[in-house]
Design a protein around this motif. Sequence first.
Motif, PDB file in Angstrom:
ATOM      1  N   LYS A  71       0.827  -1.204   0.000  1.00  0.00           N
ATOM      2  CA  LYS A  71       0.000   0.000   0.000  1.00  0.00           C
ATOM      3  C   LYS A  71       0.862   1.255   0.000  1.00  0.00           C
ATOM      4  O   LYS A  71       0.515   2.254  -0.617  1.00  0.00           O
ATOM      5  N   LYS A  72       1.981   1.202   0.717  1.00  0.00           N
ATOM      6  CA  LYS A  72       2.834   2.383   0.846  1.00  0.00           C
ATOM      7  C   LYS A  72       3.683   2.651  -0.388  1.00  0.00           C
ATOM      8  O   LYS A  72       3.859   3.788  -0.786  1.00  0.00           O
ATOM      9  N   ALA A  73       4.257   1.588  -0.978  1.00  0.00           N
ATOM     10  CA  ALA A  73       5.281   1.858  -1.979  1.00  0.00           C
ATOM     11  C   ALA A  73       5.147   1.088  -3.281  1.00  0.00           C
ATOM     12  O   ALA A  73       5.508   1.602  -4.328  1.00  0.00           O
ATOM     13  N   HIS A  74       4.678  -0.130  -3.238  1.00  0.00           N
ATOM     14  CA  HIS A  74       4.823  -0.978  -4.420  1.00  0.00           C
ATOM     15  C   HIS A  74       3.535  -1.177  -5.201  1.00  0.00           C
ATOM     16  O   HIS A  74       3.566  -1.682  -6.313  1.00  0.00           O
ATOM     17  N   GLY A  75       2.420  -0.792  -4.609  1.00  0.00           N
ATOM     18  CA  GLY A  75       1.133  -0.805  -5.296  1.00  0.00           C
ATOM     19  C   GLY A  75       0.835  -2.053  -6.078  1.00  0.00           C
ATOM     20  O   GLY A  75       1.007  -3.157  -5.606  1.00  0.00           O
ATOM     21  N   LYS A  76       0.396  -1.838  -7.302  1.00  0.00           N
ATOM     22  CA  LYS A  76      -0.046  -2.964  -8.122  1.00  0.00           C
ATOM     23  C   LYS A  76       1.093  -3.636  -8.880  1.00  0.00           C
ATOM     24  O   LYS A  76       0.862  -4.546  -9.679  1.00  0.00           O
ATOM     25  N   ASP A  77       2.332  -3.208  -8.651  1.00  0.00           N
ATOM     26  CA  ASP A  77       3.470  -3.812  -9.348  1.00  0.00           C
ATOM     27  C   ASP A  77       3.889  -5.145  -8.750  1.00  0.00           C
ATOM     28  O   ASP A  77       4.631  -5.906  -9.367  1.00  0.00           O
ATOM     29  N   ILE A  78       3.424  -5.432  -7.543  1.00  0.00           N
ATOM     30  CA  ILE A  78       3.738  -6.688  -6.864  1.00  0.00           C
ATOM     31  C   ILE A  78       2.440  -7.267  -6.322  1.00  0.00           C
ATOM     32  O   ILE A  78       1.598  -6.545  -5.792  1.00  0.00           O
ATOM     33  N   GLU A  79       2.304  -8.566  -6.455  1.00  0.00           N
ATOM     34  CA  GLU A  79       1.148  -9.283  -5.904  1.00  0.00           C
ATOM     35  C   GLU A  79       1.653 -10.265  -4.853  1.00  0.00           C
ATOM     36  O   GLU A  79       2.677 -10.919  -5.050  1.00  0.00           O
ATOM     37  N   ILE A  80       0.941 -10.348  -3.743  1.00  0.00           N
ATOM     38  CA  ILE A  80       1.292 -11.301  -2.693  1.00  0.00           C
ATOM     39  C   ILE A  80       0.324 -12.479  -2.758  1.00  0.00           C
ATOM     40  O   ILE A  80      -0.889 -12.283  -2.844  1.00  0.00           O
TER      41      ILE A  80
END
Length: 148
Positions: A71-80
């Motif tokens: 939420k703070k930095a990586h947004g939609k570029d990474i999925e967990i």
Amino acid sequence: MIQTFNPDHYSILRAKDQDYIGFYREEIEFRKALEYPPFSRFINFRLVGNSEKRTKGMAEEMGRIGQSLLKKAHGKDIEILGPSTAPFAKMRGKFRWQMLAKGKSPQLLHRFAKELSSRMDVLLKGKGVDLDIDVIPSSFYNEQHPHS
């Protein structure tokens, strides 16, 4: 000789027919549709501990921290994906949980892994739970392929 619970799986049928090109075509389409390597990268975060309850609790906390970092930095570029029990959830008397981070940018994934690792190091100190980070989790493809 191959023993399997899924004799109609495309990989088994292609192997039986020695159809390497057919296997590749089917597998690469599957990987492209799900954005699996080589179309993305994975980092596997595995927690291993003596206590099932404590290991699960640390895995849940790792998931919350990971989501917060996104939420703070990586947004939609990474999925967990996860956390969930690891394949072979208990091995050599130790309980295992894992969480995967999936993305296209190795740089973003490495930055995410470094941030998550530093936060988890503080939480895990003295808890009897260890964090292993696998940047190229080749075992993932063998242990968790959804079609197997």
